[in-house]
Design a protein around this motif. Structure first.
Motif, PDB file in Angstrom:
ATOM      1  N   ASN A 115      16.583 -20.133 -45.296  1.00  0.00           N
ATOM      2  CA  ASN A 115      15.243 -19.907 -45.836  1.00  0.00           C
ATOM      3  C   ASN A 115      15.097 -18.443 -46.260  1.00  0.00           C
ATOM      4  O   ASN A 115      14.517 -18.148 -47.308  1.00  0.00           O
ATOM      5  N   ALA A 116      15.628 -17.528 -45.459  1.00  0.00           N
ATOM      6  CA  ALA A 116      15.576 -16.103 -45.783  1.00  0.00           C
ATOM      7  C   ALA A 116      16.472 -15.767 -46.987  1.00  0.00           C
ATOM      8  O   ALA A 116      16.290 -14.716 -47.614  1.00  0.00           O
ATOM      9  N   LEU A 117      17.411 -16.648 -47.318  1.00  0.00           N
ATOM     10  CA  LEU A 117      18.350 -16.412 -48.422  1.00  0.00           C
ATOM     11  C   LEU A 117      17.930 -17.109 -49.722  1.00  0.00           C
ATOM     12  O   LEU A 117      18.721 -17.160 -50.666  1.00  0.00           O
ATOM     13  N   LYS A 118      16.710 -17.631 -49.781  1.00  0.00           N
ATOM     14  CA  LYS A 118      16.254 -18.258 -51.036  1.00  0.00           C
ATOM     15  C   LYS A 118      16.350 -17.233 -52.167  1.00  0.00           C
ATOM     16  O   LYS A 118      15.964 -16.081 -52.011  1.00  0.00           O
ATOM     17  N   GLY A 119      16.917 -17.679 -53.286  1.00  0.00           N
ATOM     18  CA  GLY A 119      17.100 -16.788 -54.422  1.00  0.00           C
ATOM     19  C   GLY A 119      18.367 -15.956 -54.341  1.00  0.00           C
ATOM     20  O   GLY A 119      18.637 -15.161 -55.229  1.00  0.00           O
ATOM     21  N   HIS A 120      19.152 -16.172 -53.295  1.00  0.00           N
ATOM     22  CA  HIS A 120      20.417 -15.441 -53.136  1.00  0.00           C
ATOM     23  C   HIS A 120      21.598 -16.341 -53.481  1.00  0.00           C
ATOM     24  O   HIS A 120      21.565 -17.536 -53.263  1.00  0.00           O
ATOM     25  N   ARG A 121      22.620 -15.703 -53.999  1.00  0.00           N
ATOM     26  CA  ARG A 121      23.903 -16.369 -54.193  1.00  0.00           C
ATOM     27  C   ARG A 121      24.613 -16.300 -52.846  1.00  0.00           C
ATOM     28  O   ARG A 121      24.608 -15.267 -52.176  1.00  0.00           O
ATOM     29  N   VAL A 122      25.192 -17.422 -52.435  1.00  0.00           N
ATOM     30  CA  VAL A 122      25.823 -17.498 -51.121  1.00  0.00           C
ATOM     31  C   VAL A 122      27.181 -18.181 -51.222  1.00  0.00           C
ATOM     32  O   VAL A 122      27.445 -18.928 -52.165  1.00  0.00           O
ATOM     33  N   LEU A 123      28.013 -17.908 -50.235  1.00  0.00           N
ATOM     34  CA  LEU A 123      29.275 -18.613 -50.064  1.00  0.00           C
ATOM     35  C   LEU A 123      29.049 -19.554 -48.893  1.00  0.00           C
ATOM     36  O   LEU A 123      28.617 -19.127 -47.818  1.00  0.00           O
ATOM     37  N   LEU A 124      29.279 -20.845 -49.119  1.00  0.00           N
ATOM     38  CA  LEU A 124      28.977 -21.875 -48.124  1.00  0.00           C
ATOM     39  C   LEU A 124      30.240 -22.564 -47.633  1.00  0.00           C
ATOM     40  O   LEU A 124      31.163 -22.808 -48.413  1.00  0.00           O
ATOM     41  N   TRP A 125      30.243 -22.903 -46.349  1.00  0.00           N
ATOM     42  CA  TRP A 125      31.269 -23.751 -45.740  1.00  0.00           C
ATOM     43  C   TRP A 125      30.551 -25.047 -45.379  1.00  0.00           C
ATOM     44  O   TRP A 125      29.676 -25.056 -44.507  1.00  0.00           O
TER      45      TRP A 125
END
Length: 152
Positions: A115-125
């Motif tokens: 939720n805090a990373l909304k709008g962020h590009r992330v690397l997911l596992w």
């Protein structure tokens, strides 16, 4: 990988604060012993920590932008909307994944983090978890790659 008793003791010694000047040898050794036991338990086959680390090997790793996080009423999982590159499976590039159940501390922590990373590009596992009624994609780990730009 086999973890020896020596490995555990050395890890315990290096992971706690050095012996204090006003601390007895017995108190210091008690702190080391307590830490060593905790580390041995965490490195055991049935440990939740060891199982979580092992799960990472079964994950698909990809990048996406976190768009939305909502609580799924039926399962209490966080349902995460992700924007990825369009593909033959997702022509619009929108994908969904879930957290562990939010009544589990790990699931709640992951939902809050995403939720805090909304709008962020992330690397997911992400791991596919099978159950009686089908399959669900579960986010096991996430790394923040910074705010998404218009190309993401």
């Amino acid at each position: 990988m086999t973890v020896t008793t020596e490995d555990v003791v050395l890890a315990a010694v290096t992971s706690i604060a050095p012996k204090g000047t006003d601390e007895s040898d017995a108190d210091y050794q008690t702190r080391v012993k307590t830490q060593a036991i905790s580390l041995r338990i965490m490195t055991g086959e049935t440990s939740p920590v060891s199982r979580a680390v092992a799960q990472i090997d079964a994950c698909k790793v990809f990048t996406a932008t976190v768009v939305k996080v909502v609580k799924e009423k039926s399962s209490t999982r966080g349902k995460i909307t992700l924007k990825t590159k369009p593909s033959k499976w997702n022509e619009d590039g929108v994908e969904y994944a879930r957290t562990e159940r939010s009544d589990n501390p790990d699931g709640m922590a992951m939902a809050k983090r995403l939720n805090a990373l909304k709008g962020h590009r992330v690397l997911l596992w992400v791991e596919v978890e099978e159950f009686d009624g089908g399959k669900v994609r579960v986010i096991r780990h996430v790394e923040d790659l910074g705010e998404a730009d218009s190309d993401d």
